[in-house]
Design a protein around this motif. Sequence first.
Motif, PDB file in Angstrom:
ATOM      1  N   UNK A 151       0.797  -1.212   0.000  1.00  0.00           N
ATOM      2  CA  UNK A 151       0.000   0.000   0.000  1.00  0.00           C
ATOM      3  C   UNK A 151       0.840   1.277   0.000  1.00  0.00           C
ATOM      4  N   UNK A 152       2.141   1.146  -0.118  1.00  0.00           N
ATOM      5  CA  UNK A 152       3.029   2.292   0.061  1.00  0.00           C
ATOM      6  C   UNK A 152       2.731   3.425  -0.922  1.00  0.00           C
ATOM      7  N   UNK A 153       2.649   3.126  -2.205  1.00  0.00           N
ATOM      8  CA  UNK A 153       2.413   4.166  -3.210  1.00  0.00           C
ATOM      9  C   UNK A 153       1.062   4.839  -2.999  1.00  0.00           C
ATOM     10  N   UNK A 154       0.055   4.019  -2.720  1.00  0.00           N
ATOM     11  CA  UNK A 154      -1.284   4.559  -2.497  1.00  0.00           C
ATOM     12  C   UNK A 154      -1.297   5.486  -1.290  1.00  0.00           C
ATOM     13  N   UNK A 198     -16.451  12.305  -0.462  1.00  0.00           N
ATOM     14  CA  UNK A 198     -15.701  11.052  -0.532  1.00  0.00           C
ATOM     15  C   UNK A 198     -16.693   9.903  -0.665  1.00  0.00           C
ATOM     16  N   UNK A 199     -16.542   9.102  -1.707  1.00  0.00           N
ATOM     17  CA  UNK A 199     -17.461   7.988  -1.956  1.00  0.00           C
ATOM     18  C   UNK A 199     -16.680   6.696  -2.126  1.00  0.00           C
ATOM     19  N   UNK A 200     -17.244   5.604  -1.608  1.00  0.00           N
ATOM     20  CA  UNK A 200     -16.612   4.285  -1.651  1.00  0.00           C
ATOM     21  C   UNK A 200     -17.533   3.304  -2.361  1.00  0.00           C
ATOM     22  N   UNK A 201     -16.997   2.615  -3.367  1.00  0.00           N
ATOM     23  CA  UNK A 201     -17.760   1.599  -4.098  1.00  0.00           C
ATOM     24  C   UNK A 201     -17.275   0.226  -3.646  1.00  0.00           C
ATOM     25  N   UNK A 226      -8.536   6.414  -5.978  1.00  0.00           N
ATOM     26  CA  UNK A 226      -7.625   5.461  -5.348  1.00  0.00           C
ATOM     27  C   UNK A 226      -6.962   4.546  -6.372  1.00  0.00           C
ATOM     28  N   UNK A 227      -7.617   4.359  -7.518  1.00  0.00           N
ATOM     29  CA  UNK A 227      -7.071   3.472  -8.549  1.00  0.00           C
ATOM     30  C   UNK A 227      -6.113   4.197  -9.501  1.00  0.00           C
ATOM     31  N   UNK A 248     -13.303   7.602  -4.324  1.00  0.00           N
ATOM     32  CA  UNK A 248     -13.040   8.839  -5.054  1.00  0.00           C
ATOM     33  C   UNK A 248     -13.183  10.016  -4.103  1.00  0.00           C
ATOM     34  N   UNK A 249     -12.288  10.974  -4.221  1.00  0.00           N
ATOM     35  CA  UNK A 249     -12.351  12.213  -3.459  1.00  0.00           C
ATOM     36  C   UNK A 249     -12.583  13.360  -4.429  1.00  0.00           C
ATOM     37  N   UNK A 250     -13.644  14.109  -4.216  1.00  0.00           N
ATOM     38  CA  UNK A 250     -13.966  15.268  -5.043  1.00  0.00           C
ATOM     39  C   UNK A 250     -13.876  16.511  -4.159  1.00  0.00           C
ATOM     40  N   UNK A 251     -13.047  17.457  -4.570  1.00  0.00           N
ATOM     41  CA  UNK A 251     -12.851  18.689  -3.812  1.00  0.00           C
ATOM     42  C   UNK A 251     -13.437  19.869  -4.575  1.00  0.00           C
TER      43      UNK A 251
END
Length: 254
Positions: A151-154, A198-201, A226-227, A248-251
Amino acid sequence: MKKPLYLLLFVFLLLNACSEQKQSNKHEREQILKTVYPQWVWLSSLYFLTDDLDAQDYAQQLQDLSKGISSQPPLPNTAQDLTQKATTLITENLEALARLGSGAQQAATNYAASERLLKRFEMLAGHMAISMGQAVLSRPPLNDIASSGALEEHMQSLLKLIQKYPVLKDAAIEVYAADSQNKLIAYSMRLNKARAYIAFNHSFDIHQMPLPFGFMTSTKVTLWRSSDTDVESYVTSSPIQIAPFEYVIVLVGV
């Protein structure tokens, strides 16, 4: 030319109000860590790493926990038991991830299962870092996830984003969507004029990202997935899609 005294006073009061809001949110998170962290990490681990918790049930409990309200009775060993359950679940899944990713087991089916489990961990770690503050990643049992090389890069990309945009670290969450059928959950964060969605599928299908009522179609957003951890800014012209096991994070207004 000297600025009018009332203008300087207004700016001072505005900056002071912003500072007070940040301090209030920070204090609120610290209090939550002391009271409901064990239940928060257990329910979040159960939701993101398994399919045993309904999205709407989790959303309701998450909203309560964000206000410091626990559904667990205040028994002496409750916190310890919940932390241990979360630790066991996380450890077992990290071990499974290591086995699936080993060279001897890189068949197509194992690769798909490994990628899916990795994405589940990304969602869990991302959710905890955003909703409770990145400091929780150094607390057991989340420290085992944060230190995982897979998970380092993420995590580097996410933490860089959190540091750049204060709304992601200084605001409280407000759950605004939970879809049990499509396995979607979403919450917002607000700090002054800045907003984050912030939404999670948590499903195998592509879905339209849930956004709160009143969100304008043509809105300038800063988006992070995240992908694909590159950040992009653009004016929306169509619904934002969210891929399977992605968040996904939408600002807006940053």
